[in-house]
Motif scaffolding. Structure first.
Motif, PDB file in Angstrom:
ATOM      1  N   GLU A 165      42.537  33.383  -6.985  1.00 50.97           N
ATOM      2  CA  GLU A 165      42.063  32.910  -8.289  1.00 50.97           C
ATOM      3  C   GLU A 165      40.852  33.692  -8.790  1.00 50.97           C
ATOM      4  OE1 GLU A 165      41.479  28.700  -7.702  1.00 50.97           O
ATOM      5  OE2 GLU A 165      43.573  28.286  -8.188  1.00 50.97           O
ATOM      6  N   TRP A 199      36.178  29.554  -4.733  1.00 51.93           N
ATOM      7  CA  TRP A 199      37.559  29.530  -5.187  1.00 51.93           C
ATOM      8  C   TRP A 199      38.425  30.430  -4.304  1.00 51.93           C
ATOM      9  CZ3 TRP A 199      34.062  29.730  -9.580  1.00 51.93           C
ATOM     10  CH2 TRP A 199      33.997  28.511 -10.252  1.00 51.93           C
ATOM     11  N   GLU A 210      44.426  25.871 -10.209  1.00 50.84           N
ATOM     12  CA  GLU A 210      45.143  24.885  -9.397  1.00 50.84           C
ATOM     13  C   GLU A 210      44.236  24.322  -8.314  1.00 50.84           C
ATOM     14  OE1 GLU A 210      49.013  26.041  -8.013  1.00 50.84           O
ATOM     15  OE2 GLU A 210      49.401  27.167  -9.852  1.00 50.84           O
ATOM     16  N   SER A 211      43.316  25.141  -7.792  1.00 55.43           N
ATOM     17  CA  SER A 211      42.420  24.673  -6.733  1.00 55.43           C
ATOM     18  C   SER A 211      41.473  23.583  -7.229  1.00 55.43           C
ATOM     19  CB  SER A 211      41.601  25.831  -6.161  1.00 55.43           C
ATOM     20  OG  SER A 211      40.720  26.350  -7.141  1.00 55.43           O
ATOM     21  N   MET A 212      41.294  23.485  -8.540  1.00 61.91           N
ATOM     22  CA  MET A 212      40.461  22.429  -9.118  1.00 61.91           C
ATOM     23  C   MET A 212      41.328  21.297  -9.659  1.00 61.91           C
ATOM     24  SD  MET A 212      37.464  24.656 -10.965  1.00 61.91           S
ATOM     25  CE  MET A 212      36.585  23.193 -11.497  1.00 61.91           C
ATOM     26  N   ASP A 213      42.616  21.326  -9.270  1.00 64.80           N
ATOM     27  CA  ASP A 213      43.585  20.316  -9.685  1.00 64.80           C
ATOM     28  C   ASP A 213      43.757  20.261 -11.205  1.00 64.80           C
ATOM     29  OD1 ASP A 213      45.555  18.523  -8.935  1.00 64.80           O
ATOM     30  OD2 ASP A 213      44.235  16.792  -9.223  1.00 64.80           O
ATOM     31  N   GLN A 214      43.614  21.427 -11.862  1.00 59.48           N
ATOM     32  CA  GLN A 214      43.814  21.507 -13.304  1.00 59.48           C
ATOM     33  C   GLN A 214      45.277  21.837 -13.565  1.00 59.48           C
ATOM     34  OE1 GLN A 214      40.952  24.598 -14.042  1.00 59.48           O
ATOM     35  NE2 GLN A 214      39.349  23.126 -14.532  1.00 59.48           N
ATOM     36  N   LYS A 215      45.863  21.117 -14.472  1.00 58.17           N
ATOM     37  CA  LYS A 215      47.258  21.338 -14.821  1.00 58.17           C
ATOM     38  C   LYS A 215      47.376  21.421 -16.333  1.00 58.17           C
ATOM     39  CE  LYS A 215      49.094  18.985 -10.747  1.00 58.17           C
ATOM     40  NZ  LYS A 215      48.158  19.621  -9.919  1.00 58.17           N
ATOM     41  N   GLU A 270      34.647  14.683 -19.935  1.00 57.65           N
ATOM     42  CA  GLU A 270      35.183  15.540 -18.878  1.00 57.65           C
ATOM     43  C   GLU A 270      34.094  16.388 -18.245  1.00 57.65           C
ATOM     44  OE1 GLU A 270      38.450  17.667 -20.608  1.00 57.65           O
ATOM     45  OE2 GLU A 270      39.251  15.826 -21.445  1.00 57.65           O
TER      46      GLU A 270
END
Length: 143
Positions: A48, A44, A72-77, A110
């Motif tokens: 983060e 990461w 954000e680096s895992m595209d989690q929003k 998920e």
């Protein structure tokens, strides 16, 4: 089931939010883990590393609030509707699998059920009605 708890998702403000909830509800943090403290954390971004992967606040009456920082680096929003996940702590693997399979019918898996580095069988789904669930069975420790 052993218990059901809310599990909050934040974009980098878990520690601040949970400290606020502690000031309101009282209690103690029983777990506070940062991303930098887990295996594979070097993957990461540096910014983060100090974010929270898991924090648990146990109130004086025994209620448990849990949270994590989305990365954000895992595209989690975080959007309206995904800021909270219902966590079910189960009594055994059989119950965990039954509930996971039932809740995932027609929904989206998920995180498939798998044995985790924290000593649990855990999985996450969003059911067909859009409710997010986490099933967690903690394996007994040999003392």
């Amino acid at each position: 089931m052993l218990s059901i708890n809310p599990y909050f998702n934040f974009m980098g403000t878990s520690e601040e939010a949970m400290t606020f909830y502690k000031s309101v509800f009282g209690g103690e943090f029983t777990i506070l883990q940062r991303y930098k403290d887990i295996p594979g954390s070097e993957k990461w971004p540096v910014e983060e590393q100090d974010k929270i992967i898991h924090i648990s606040l146990v109130t004086p009456k025994g209620h448990v609030f849990m949270a994590t920082d989305a990365l954000e680096s895992m595209d989690q929003k975080i959007t309206a509707g995904n800021i909270c996940r219902i966590t079910i702590h189960t009594e055994n693997e059989t119950e965990t699998k039954k509930l996971f399979n039932g809740l995932s019918a027609g929904g989206k898996i998920e995180m498939p059920l798998n044995k985790t580095f924290w000593g649990a069988l855990c999985g996450m789904i969003t059911d067909k009605y859009g409710i997010q669930w986490m099933l967690n069975y903690t394996y007994p420790t040999n003392k």
